[in-house]
Design a protein around this motif. Structure first.
Motif, short mmCIF file in Angstrom:
data_model
loop_
_atom_site.label_atom_id
_atom_site.label_comp_id
_atom_site.label_asym_id
_atom_site.label_seq_id
_atom_site.Cartn_x
_atom_site.Cartn_y
_atom_site.Cartn_z
N GLN A 174 0.81 -1.22 0.00
CA GLN A 174 0.00 0.00 0.00
C GLN A 174 0.84 1.27 0.00
OE1 GLN A 174 -3.26 -0.16 -0.29
NE2 GLN A 174 -3.59 2.06 -0.25
N VAL A 175 2.00 1.24 0.67
CA VAL A 175 2.78 2.47 0.85
C VAL A 175 3.30 2.98 -0.50
CG1 VAL A 175 4.89 3.41 1.86
CG2 VAL A 175 3.41 1.94 3.22
N LEU A 176 3.02 4.24 -0.78
CA LEU A 176 3.34 4.94 -2.03
C LEU A 176 2.66 4.34 -3.25
CD1 LEU A 176 7.09 5.96 -1.61
CD2 LEU A 176 5.02 7.25 -1.08
N GLY A 177 1.58 3.59 -3.02
CA GLY A 177 0.75 3.14 -4.12
C GLY A 177 0.89 1.68 -4.46
N ASP A 178 -0.26 0.98 -4.58
CA ASP A 178 -0.25 -0.43 -4.94
C ASP A 178 -0.11 -0.59 -6.45
OD1 ASP A 178 -2.73 0.19 -5.99
OD2 ASP A 178 -3.87 -0.87 -4.46
N GLU A 179 -0.31 -1.81 -6.94
CA GLU A 179 -0.10 -2.05 -8.37
C GLU A 179 -1.06 -1.25 -9.24
OE1 GLU A 179 -2.69 -5.58 -6.98
OE2 GLU A 179 -1.28 -4.12 -6.17
N GLY A 180 -2.29 -1.02 -8.75
CA GLY A 180 -3.24 -0.22 -9.52
C GLY A 180 -2.75 1.19 -9.74
N VAL A 181 -2.25 1.80 -8.67
CA VAL A 181 -1.72 3.17 -8.77
C VAL A 181 -0.53 3.21 -9.72
CG1 VAL A 181 -0.52 4.98 -7.47
CG2 VAL A 181 -2.52 3.85 -6.48
N GLN A 182 0.39 2.26 -9.56
CA GLN A 182 1.60 2.27 -10.38
C GLN A 182 1.29 2.02 -11.85
OE1 GLN A 182 4.05 3.44 -8.80
NE2 GLN A 182 3.18 3.10 -6.76
N LEU A 183 0.42 1.08 -12.14
CA LEU A 183 0.11 0.77 -13.54
C LEU A 183 -0.59 1.93 -14.24
CD1 LEU A 183 -0.99 -2.96 -13.17
CD2 LEU A 183 1.13 -2.10 -14.17
#
Length: 348
Positions: free
Chosen positions: A328-337
C-alpha cells in the motif's frame, strides 16, 4: 546492466543479513521483547544508515546497495525504521541540500520519518484537509512532508510529539501514527532548499525501489520457511513436500518472488544510472510487480504451514502483514500501472 553484486556489495549483503538475523523475531511474541535500540546501533555502526548521505555530491551508497540492505531487513522482519528514516527521510534531506541533518540521521542518534496522505499512496503535501499518517516512525520525533512553493516543493518538518496518535496497522513490525486533525500551515518548519520535479522523481524512484526490495525480502524469506517446513513435516506417514499440490504451491510462490527480485534489481540500478523519469518508470514497474503478488505469495506460505500457519503465535502472518503494508505504501499495483500508462500513452 549485469545483475551481479560486486565483492563489496556481497560483503554488504552478508553484514546486513547478519544484523537482520540477530535483530528479527522468531515468533510474534519476540516483537515485544526485542532490543530495537541495539539493532539500530548495529546499523549505524556498520554504516548502513549513511548510504544516501552525500559526499562531494554523490551518495555514499548506490540504489543497489540500499536495495540489498532493505531486502535483508525485510527478510528478517526487523522492526526498525530503516526505510522511514535512513532511506526516505535521509534522501529527502540530501536532495534538499540539508546535508548536516542527513548526517545526524546517519549517526543513529535521532530518527525522522515521512508523512503520507490518507491512503498512504503519496508523500503528504501540506496544508491539507485530510488526515495524514506518519509511517515507519518508531522512535522519531519528527517527520517530513512537502508544501507547494513557486516552481516546485519545499521540504518541511512536522513534530510528531503533539497532534499525532498511534494507530494499529496490519504491519506489526512498524510504527504508524495518525494526525488527530488537519496539519496546519503554521506548524511545519522549512528544511533546506526547494525541490524540483526531477528531484522528487529521483526521490520517488529510490523510495519505491526500497519498499519493493523490502517486499522481496519478506517474500523470499517466507517461501524459504515454507520449503524448509515441507521437508520436515510428516502427514499421513510421509513428508508433505512429497505432495504434488504442496510442490506446486511452493514453486509458484518461488517464481513470483524471483520475478519480483529481477524487477527490483533493475530498478535499483536505474536509481542512480538513468535519468529521473526513466528511473521512476523502472521503480514503478518493480513496485507494481511486487504489489501484485505479495499477498498471494505470503498467504500461500500460510497455507503450506497448515493450521499452525493460521494462528497468531506463528511467524507466517507477520510476513503477510508486512507485505500487505509494503504493497500500500506509495501506491499499490493499480496506482503504479495507471501512472505507467500515463507516461506511455501521453508522455507525462
Amino acid at each position: 546492466m549485469l545483475a551481479l553484486l560486486s565483492d563489496e556489495q556481497q560483503m554488504l549483503k552478508e553484514v546486513a543479513a547478519q544484523i537482520a538475523g540477530s535483530a528479527g523475531p522468531a515468533n510474534p511474541g519476540d516483537l515485544r521483547t526485542l532490543d530495537r535500540a541495539a539493532a539500530w546501533r548495529s546499523l549505524a555502526q556498520s554504516g548502513l544508515l549513511a548510504l544516501r548521505t552525500r559526499d562531494g555530491g554523490s551518495p555514499a551508497g548506490s540504489g543497489v546497495e540500499v536495495a540489498v540492505v532493505a531486502e535483508a531487513l525485510g527478510a528478517g522482519l526487523v522492526p526498525v525504521p530503516y526505510l522511514g528514516s535512513a532511506v526516505l527521510a535521509t534522501e529527502l534531506l540530501a536532495l534538499a541540500g540539508a546535508h548536516d541533518e542527513a548526517e545526524v540521521l546517519a549517526e543513529g542518534g535521532s530518527r525522522t520519518g515521512v508523512l503520507l496522505d490518507g491512503d498512504l499512496s503519496a508523500l503528504a503535501v501540506l496544508p491539507g484537509d485530510e488526515t495524514v499518517y506518519g509511517w515507519d516512525v518508531d522512535g522519531a520525533d519528527g517527520a517530513l512532508a512537502l508544501t507547494g512553493v513557486r516552481g516546485g516543493y519545499q521540504v518541511v518538518r512536522v513534530s510528531l510529539e503533539t497532534g499525532f496518535v498511534p494507530v494499529p496497522g496490519a504491519d506489526l513490525t512498524r510504527t504508524l501514527l495518525r494526525s488527530d486533525g488537519p496539519v496546519g500551515a503554521a506548524s511545519p518548519t522549512p528544511v533546506g532548499s526547494p525541490l524540483s520535479a526531477e528531484d522528487l522523481w529521483r526521490w520517488e524512484a529510490l523510495a519505491l525501489t526500497a519498499i519493493a526490495a523490502d517486499t522481496v525480502g519478506v517474500m523470499r524469506a517466507a517461501v524459504a520457511r515454507a520449503v524448509a517446513y515441507s521437508k520436515e513435516r510428516v502427514q499421513y506417514g510421509v513428508l508433505i513436500g512429497s505432495f504434488q499440490a504442496v510442490q506446486h504451491m511452493c514453486a509458484e510462490a518461488y517464481v513470483q518472488a524471483e520475478a519480483s527480485a529481477s524487477a527490483v534489481n533493475y530498478a535499483a540500478w536505474a536509481v542512480d544510472e538513468l535519468e529521473p523519469a526513466e528511473a521512476l518508470l523502472a521503480a514503478r514497474t518493480a513496485k507494481a510487480q511486487c504489489a501484485s503478488v505479495a499477498r498471494e505469495v505470503t498467504e500461500t506460505v500460510m497455507q503450506v504451514f497448515g493450521g499452525i500457519g493460521q494462528t497468531y503465535e506463528h511467524i507466517a502472518h507477520v510476513h503477510t502483514r508486512r507485505a500487505l503494508t509494503d504493497r500500500q505504501v506509495l501506491g499499490d499495483e493499480g496506482v503504479q500501472l495507471l501512472r505507467i500508462a500515463d507516461v506511455r500513452l501521453t508522455g507525462e
